[in-house]
Design a protein around this motif. Structure first.
Motif, mmCIF file in Angstrom:
data_model
loop_
_atom_site.group_PDB
_atom_site.id
_atom_site.type_symbol
_atom_site.label_atom_id
_atom_site.label_comp_id
_atom_site.label_asym_id
_atom_site.label_seq_id
_atom_site.Cartn_x
_atom_site.Cartn_y
_atom_site.Cartn_z
ATOM 1 N N ALA A 152 0.804 -1.017 -0.067
ATOM 2 C CA ALA A 152 0.123 0.055 0.163
ATOM 3 C C ALA A 152 0.864 1.417 -0.015
ATOM 4 O O ALA A 152 0.408 2.358 -0.810
ATOM 5 C CB ALA A 152 -0.994 0.089 1.188
ATOM 6 N N ALA A 153 1.780 1.252 0.760
ATOM 7 C CA ALA A 153 2.771 2.245 0.690
ATOM 8 C C ALA A 153 3.488 2.541 -0.585
ATOM 9 O O ALA A 153 3.559 3.707 -0.974
ATOM 10 C CB ALA A 153 3.834 2.233 1.853
ATOM 11 N N ALA A 154 3.860 1.372 -1.134
ATOM 12 C CA ALA A 154 4.565 1.633 -2.653
ATOM 13 C C ALA A 154 3.393 2.172 -3.597
ATOM 14 O O ALA A 154 3.523 2.861 -4.244
ATOM 15 C CB ALA A 154 5.135 0.394 -2.861
ATOM 16 N N ARG A 155 2.243 1.778 -3.588
ATOM 17 C CA ARG A 155 1.172 2.052 -4.264
ATOM 18 C C ARG A 155 0.918 3.688 -4.132
ATOM 19 O O ARG A 155 0.672 4.523 -4.894
ATOM 20 C CB ARG A 155 0.214 1.292 -4.198
ATOM 21 N N ASP A 156 0.987 4.044 -2.936
ATOM 22 C CA ASP A 156 0.805 5.604 -2.511
ATOM 23 C C ASP A 156 1.841 6.214 -3.046
ATOM 24 O O ASP A 156 1.522 7.278 -3.386
ATOM 25 C CB ASP A 156 0.485 5.515 -0.902
ATOM 26 N N ARG A 157 3.079 5.822 -2.701
ATOM 27 C CA ARG A 157 4.297 6.629 -3.189
ATOM 28 C C ARG A 157 4.141 6.618 -4.736
ATOM 29 O O ARG A 157 4.420 7.767 -5.537
ATOM 30 C CB ARG A 157 5.619 5.844 -2.874
ATOM 31 N N ALA A 158 3.733 5.703 -5.479
ATOM 32 C CA ALA A 158 3.623 5.709 -7.146
ATOM 33 C C ALA A 158 2.617 6.731 -7.392
ATOM 34 O O ALA A 158 2.773 7.360 -8.382
ATOM 35 C CB ALA A 158 3.207 4.271 -7.631
ATOM 36 N N VAL A 159 1.365 6.743 -6.740
ATOM 37 C CA VAL A 159 0.412 7.768 -7.031
ATOM 38 C C VAL A 159 0.830 9.124 -6.842
ATOM 39 O O VAL A 159 0.722 9.928 -7.598
ATOM 40 C CB VAL A 159 -0.964 7.517 -6.192
ATOM 41 N N ARG A 160 1.489 9.626 -5.617
ATOM 42 C CA ARG A 160 2.085 10.630 -5.594
ATOM 43 C C ARG A 160 3.000 11.173 -6.414
ATOM 44 O O ARG A 160 3.190 12.262 -6.965
ATOM 45 C CB ARG A 160 2.880 10.734 -3.926
ATOM 46 N N ALA A 161 3.879 10.195 -6.804
ATOM 47 C CA ALA A 161 4.973 10.353 -8.056
ATOM 48 C C ALA A 161 4.201 10.765 -9.332
ATOM 49 O O ALA A 161 4.745 11.650 -9.879
ATOM 50 C CB ALA A 161 5.991 9.024 -7.956
ATOM 51 N N GLU A 162 3.124 10.095 -9.442
ATOM 52 C CA GLU A 162 2.532 10.324 -10.976
ATOM 53 C C GLU A 162 1.843 11.653 -10.661
ATOM 54 O O GLU A 162 1.941 12.345 -11.712
ATOM 55 C CB GLU A 162 1.434 9.162 -11.060
#
Length: 412
Positions: free
Chosen positions: A148-158
């Motif tokens: 979930a943290a990795a997915r959240d970081r990916a969303v923020r990076a996007e």
């Protein structure tokens, strides 16, 4: 409560209950153990939404069943599932408390009520299975948190990439707007003045009218040429024509001649020894002079003084033009010269002010400063541009010395 959890609880109930029904003589289950099984499986319906509730229901069923029949273990399997769920889906403190309750309460009933040996294999196995269920749930929960943290970081990076892309698009639009204004406004003003002069002189002095039309035509050709150069500059670096040279200090004499052809009297003064500037800085100097002279012609009295000072680590451009008496009187109430913080002064009073806005943006992009304001009946535009040390000692490029003469001198 979810449909998936309800289906899972029903499947577990069937898996544990069917053998009891098919071969009752083999398992010898009691009514109490059967009821405990149903209650424990019912609690699993909330194992994700409310894992602590599932653990509490399962533990109650296990303790009640063990108190009646210590050998009955039908509710133990749902209890393990509930322990796994609370460790996987609940917080650390909640999971720790629930697991501790399972480890203490159920074995205690087995020992104190059911008469089991506290160090016997049965009780030890129960404790080990409860601990393993909790450990497995904690590991799965930790892995889920990492994902979930990795997915959240990916969303923020996007989102950050999209914001950066939008910012770059905005900057590019502003850059294109500045270039278009600088290229078109000056030459359009020249064409307008020359066309008006040609119209006024057409009948009485056709020779002068013809000359004015020639100046207008030249200005039109120059704006087309600069538009072509601008389009080349907006291309990618890998495309042909991307390196087309932009105007700079070497082109100031032509700019001054064009301004004089419109009737603007320009007094040029150069101080210091010119040096080779970076393309961006060179273009900035040219655009500053172009914008200031255009405004001087449109809103001044027909005279402007241009000063270009080449310092040790900077280039200072100053354009001073007298204001019409009405504008000068209206502007003298201000506290003299002021740093530009918006489209203000006589230029903004008559025009859109976009030229000054673009000038400030262009100068700020290279780390320079802009000062505009009225002083003693004149409008002053003063721009200071820093020259990096790497370029300060380089000699002037070919053609620069023709455009700006070294030493201090004036050219009427």
């Amino acid at each position: 409560m979810t449909a998936r959890d309800a289906v899972g609880a029903l499947v577990l109930l069937l898996v544990l209950a069917v053998p009891q029904v098919v071969a009752p003589e083999r398992y010898a289950s009691t009514v109490a153990s059967a009821v405990a099984l149903v209650v424990a499986c019912t609690g699993l319906v909330w194992r994700r939404a409310h894992p602590s509730v599932a653990v509490g229901v399962a533990l109650a069923a296990m303790v009640g069943s063990a108190a009646i029949d210590a050998d009955s273990s039908l509710a133990f399997a749902p209890g393990l599932v509930a322990t796994y769920s609370v460790a996987a889906y609940a917080g650390r403190r909640e999971a720790a408390c629930a697991t501790l309750a399972m480890i203490v309460a159920y074995p205690a009933v087995l020992v104190l009520v059911g008469g089991k040996d506290p160090f016997g294999s049965y009780v030890v196995l129960v404790v080990i299975l409860i601990v393993l269920a909790a450990a497995l749930g904690a590991a799965v929960g930790a892995q889920r948190a990492v994902v979930a943290a990795a997915r959240d970081r990916a969303v923020r990076a996007e989102e950050s990439r999209e914001a950066e892309a939008a910012r770059r698009v905005t900057q590019e639009r502003l850059r294109i707007a500045r270039e278009l204004h600088d290229v078109v406004a000056h030459h359009a003003a020249v064409i307008s003045v020359q066309a008006g002069a040609a119209e006024a002189l057409f009948d009485k002095r056709p020779d002068l009218a013809r000359e004015a039309i020639g100046h207008a035509r030249d200005a039109g050709e120059r704006v087309l040429s600069e538009m072509s150069s601008l389009l080349h500059l907006l291309r990618d670096a890998d495309e042909p024509g991307a390196s087309a040279s932009a105007p700079g200090l070497a082109d100031l004499p032509g700019l001054l001649d064009e301004a004089r052809s419109t009737g603007l009297e320009v007094v040029e003064r150069t101080v210091g020894v010119p040096r080779s500037l970076s393309p961006v800085l060179d273009l900035t100097v040219f655009r500053v002079v172009q914008e200031a002279l255009t405004n001087a012609h449109r809103y001044g009295t027909g005279r402007a003084e241009l000063s270009v000072v080449h310092g040790a680590d900077s280039v200072v451009v100053e354009v001073v033009n007298p204001l019409p008496s009405r504008t000068a009187v209206g502007s003298e109430g201000a506290a003299g010269q002021k740093r530009a913080s918006g489209a203000s002064g006589p230029v903004a009073a008559h025009g859109s002010g976009l030229g000054l806005v673009g000038l400030r943006e262009r100068v700020a992009a290279v780390g320079g400063t802009v000062e505009t304001g009225s002083r003693e009946g004149s409008w002053i535009v003063r721009v200071s541009l820093p020259v990096p040390a790497a370029t300060a000692d380089r000699p002037a490029r070919a053609g620069t010395t023709d455009a700006v003469r070294p030493a201090t001198q004036e050219a009427p």
